[in-house]
Scaffold this active site. Structure first.
Site, mmCIF file in Angstrom:
data_model
loop_
_atom_site.group_PDB
_atom_site.id
_atom_site.type_symbol
_atom_site.label_atom_id
_atom_site.label_comp_id
_atom_site.label_asym_id
_atom_site.label_seq_id
_atom_site.Cartn_x
_atom_site.Cartn_y
_atom_site.Cartn_z
ATOM 1 N N ASP A 79 0.765 -1.248 0.000
ATOM 2 C CA ASP A 79 0.000 0.000 0.000
ATOM 3 C C ASP A 79 0.798 1.302 0.000
ATOM 4 O OD1 ASP A 79 -1.898 -1.932 0.357
ATOM 5 O OD2 ASP A 79 -2.705 -1.138 2.221
ATOM 6 N N GLU A 124 1.576 -8.767 11.825
ATOM 7 C CA GLU A 124 1.343 -8.474 10.407
ATOM 8 C C GLU A 124 2.685 -8.265 9.682
ATOM 9 O OE1 GLU A 124 -1.006 -4.948 9.948
ATOM 10 O OE2 GLU A 124 -1.261 -5.197 7.784
HETATM 11 C C1 DGY Z 1 -5.700 -1.045 4.580
HETATM 12 O O1 DGY Z 1 -6.764 -0.581 4.936
HETATM 13 O O2 DGY Z 1 -4.604 -0.670 4.991
HETATM 14 C C2 DGY Z 1 -5.722 -2.152 3.611
HETATM 15 O O3 DGY Z 1 -4.461 -2.692 3.391
HETATM 16 C C3 DGY Z 1 -6.318 -1.759 2.314
HETATM 17 O O4 DGY Z 1 -6.426 -2.895 1.539
#
Ligand code: DGY
Length: 436
Positions: A170, A402
């Site tokens: 992201d 994560e």
């Molecule tokens: C988030 O909300 O950070 C997710 O990774 C989007 O997919």
């Protein structure tokens, strides 16, 4: 020790599994079903609870659109802990969207093709899983058809992503140059993620403005692919995303061969493969960097930076032997320094590297998993084993987080991982790594 770890991983997966037949990535931070998470989670379940693996995929595929598109989030529940939710995304604006399942109007790396092959390999009852695959393989084929029909405007065999959330990585520094070209408004909205996870580990407010701005443009045009290709300020050919598609093409070919009677589909998949792999090596390999790079289709320029995505083509059999050697060399010199766990998500020698911040540097287990199998395929057994043992070691030290700090010096008995805890794919892929 390993048995305890597997038991603990199963506990995480079982806790995150919902009655409706899907898993959340983790409580609070990600309370819905995510596409590539579900794929990796299904691999974990396949090792000890095949019905759940099948449910995970069935539920995801129930949310597929009539044009073959599979959304990146399926909003099965109402949740106050996540922004932006279904009423923001408004996927229903697209005429072919799924009317039963609220979702986003963007997708994520197309992993499900190779997940089907993987669960077949894991299965003890092959006939049962093959029946499941027979019922579902056409949906994945249609998904690939969607990509090659709608996401490849220059007919290169390389598909684009129109949003950083589609990449899965992201807030990678890859996108910084694109944000600088965008004059996004300053939106006012309430972040929920930073109420759960320390802000130092998440994207900035300004980055979220850009993320929302792209969605606004897509919504304004009812998520029409042609309009998005024409207007989205973010239009990227991503080596990770395209590697997942190519690997999934190969898996579909193998599975169709086992099923039999699908020569037309096999021929089409082989045609896509040939074109995609040729273009991939021609356009996305940077010999000077010794790595695959992203290409910015909107601004027509390569993004000459190295991340863990740069090595993902190993998993799809894309590099030649010589290219693979260069990739390994780059991985070891830039990412494999003394005192470092493999594999940081962004080039640790770069000024943009941040070992704590989401996709700007931390180690991610899903990328490690892809690299492990990719390196084994190219017979780099020692580095593959190092990636595997590093992955197990960090999880043993801090738990199923994560993402993780790549610097060994950061670990003591108070250290935690970053982002969400009890994270499903870290648990699922650990089960697979240990069992391999
Ligand atoms: C988030 O909300 O950070 C997710 O990774 C989007 O997919």
């Amino acid at each position: 020790m390993k048995t305890t770890l597997i038991k603990e991983a199963q506990r995480v997966l079982n806790v995150n599994y919902k009655e409706k037949g899907y898993s959340i990535p983790c409580k609070g931070l990600y309370p819905f079903q995510w596409l590539w998470d579900s794929g990796f989670i299904a691999i974990g379940f396949a090792h000890y609870d095949m019905p759940k693996a099948k449910n995970e995929l069935t539920t995801l595929l129930s949310a597929q659109w009539a044009n073959g598109f599979i959304p990146h989030i399926v909003f099965h529940e109402v949740s106050e802990t996540y922004f932006p939710g279904p009423n923001y995304h408004r996927a229903d604006l697209h005429p072919l969207s799924n009317k039963e399942y609220p979702s986003t109007g963007m997708t994520q790396p197309p992993v499900i093709g190779f997940v089907l092959e993987k669960i077949y390999q894991i299965a003890e009852n092959k006939a049962d899983v093959l029946n499941f695959i027979k019922e579902n393989i056409g949906k994945i084929y249609n998904n690939h058809l969607y990509f090659y029909t709608n996401r490849d405007p220059k007919n290169e065999g390389l598909v684009y992503i129109y949003h950083n959330w589609e990449s899965g990585t992201d807030n990678s520094p890859m996108w910084d140059g694109i944000w600088a070209t965008m004059n996004s408004p300053e939106y006012s909205f309430e972040r929920r993620d930073t109420a759960i996870v320390d802000v130092s580990q998440r994207p900035s407010k300004r980055e979220y403005d850009h993320y929302l701005h792209i969605v606004e443009i897509a919504k304004k045009h009812n998520y029409n692919d042609q309009k998005i290709a024409e207007l989205s300020p973010f239009l990227i050919q991503d080596p990770l995303f395209n590697s997942m598609l190519i690997k999934s093409n190969s898996s579909l070919i193998e599975l169709y061969k086992i099923i039999g009677d699908n020569d037309d589909k096999i021929a089409q998949l082989q045609k896509w493969q040939e074109k995609s792999i040729t273009s991939f090596n021609h356009k996305l390999f940077d010999p000077e960097l010794g790595a695959y790079i992203h290409y910015d289709l909107r601004n027509e320029k390569p993004i000459r930076m190295v991340s863990s995505s740069s090595f993902a083509p190993l998993y799809a059999g894309i590099p030649s032997k010589e290219q693979a050697k260069e990739l390994v060399n780059t991985m070891l010199t830039k990412f494999g320094g003394k005192g470092m766990y493999l594999c940081a998500s962004f080039d640790p020698t770069s000024e943009h590297y941040n070992p704590k911040k989401y996709w700007r540097g931390p180690v991610w287990i899903n990328l490690n998993w892809l690299l492990y199998y990719g390196l084994l395929d190219y017979e780099y057994n020692n580095i593959a084993q190092k990636i595997k043992s590093d992955s197990i070691e960090i999880i043993e030290k801090v738990g199923f987080y994560e993402y993780f700090d790549p610097r060994k010096s950061e670990y003591n008995n108070k250290t935690k991982g970053y982002g969400g805890s009890n994270f499903s794919w870290s648990a699922a892929l650990l089960i697979d790594l240990i069992n391999n």
